[in-house]
Design an enzyme around this catalytic site. Structure first.
Site, PDB file in Angstrom:
ATOM      1  CB  SER A 146      -0.893   0.013   1.244  1.00 53.78           C
ATOM      2  OG  SER A 146      -1.555   1.260   1.376  1.00 53.78           O
ATOM      3  CE1 TYR A 166      -4.067  -1.578   5.366  1.00 48.10           C
ATOM      4  CE2 TYR A 166      -3.417   0.620   4.654  1.00 48.10           C
ATOM      5  CZ  TYR A 166      -3.804  -0.668   4.359  1.00 48.10           C
ATOM      6  OH  TYR A 166      -3.911  -1.065   3.043  1.00 48.10           O
TER       7      TYR A 166
END
Length: 229
Positions: free
Chosen positions: A117, A130
């Site tokens: 990501s 995250y």
């Protein structure tokens, strides 16, 4: 004859399900795995593949699932979570990737794609769990590629509208959902193995252009998370 067996973790919905569809359409025998049996059953039925339940954060579950799957040619380590308790996020997003990579390699896997990501490096984030888990898995993918003979890729799918991004405003800069599955399909062919170990963005990177510049990318250490001084 199928091109080989591709295992997609987190394959019951969202990006994982789309990757399973793309690989199946390209001639792969797909195995979709996740904790939700009904979801992976539906994707397996749609793609003509197999559904194998797996909790990627559980060593026993991963071992049992890969024992059932048998030989593996391609692993797409896609399973991930956001917005949960810090350590659970690391268990799924980092430990889960490691356990699945280990198990897939033991099952003969010759190519790995890890779903990373842009959250691993983009500024301004405030979600500590995250972002740091994705930074860890990005570095993990790069170093795993250095440690083994099989090529390992880390890609970002971009900001795709899924359940994982349901928190984002409607006017967010969404990435077309077909781009990540198409990128995985291309990487699965083996044509782009010179780019292994590099970070590739589904929307902002053209892999054919990157391949043409492979020497430059290696010499200048591009498409990697680095500290520049």
């Amino acid at each position: 004859m199928p091109k080989g067996v591709a295992v997609i973790t987190g394959g019951g919905r969202g990006i994982g399900a789309s990757i399973a569809r793309s690989l199946a359409a390209d001639g792969w025998s797909v195995v979709v795995s996740a904790r939700s049996r009904d979801q992976i059953d539906a994707v397996a039925a749609e793609t003509g593949g197999r559904a194998v339940p797996m909790d990627v954060a559980s060593h026993a579950s991963v071992e049992e699932a890969f024992g059932e799957i048998g030989h593996v040619d391609l692993l797409v380590a896609n399973a991930g979570i956001a917005g949960e308790e810090f350590w659970r996020t690391f268990e799924v997003n980092v430990l889960g990737v490691h356990l699945c990579c280990d198990a897939a390699l033991a099952a003969g896997c010759s190519r790995i794609v890890i779903i990373g990501s842009g959250a691993s490096y983009l500024p301004g984030a405030s979600n500590t769990s995250y972002t740091s888990s994705k930074a860890a898995v990005c570095r993990y993918g790069e170093t795993l590629n250095n440690a083994i003979d099989a090529p390992v890729f880390v890609i970002s799918p971009g900001m795709v509208k899924t359940e994982l991004t349901s928190w984002a405003p409607e006017d967010s800069p969404w990435t077309p959902p077909e781009l990540a599955p198409e990128l995985v399909r291309k990487l699965a062919t083996g044509r782009y193995d010179e780019l292994a170990g590099r970070y590739i963005h589904a929307e902002h990177d053209d892999v054919d252009d990157l391949l043409a510049r492979a020497d430059e990318i290696r010499e200048q250490d591009l498409n990697a998370i680095r500290l520049r001084r």
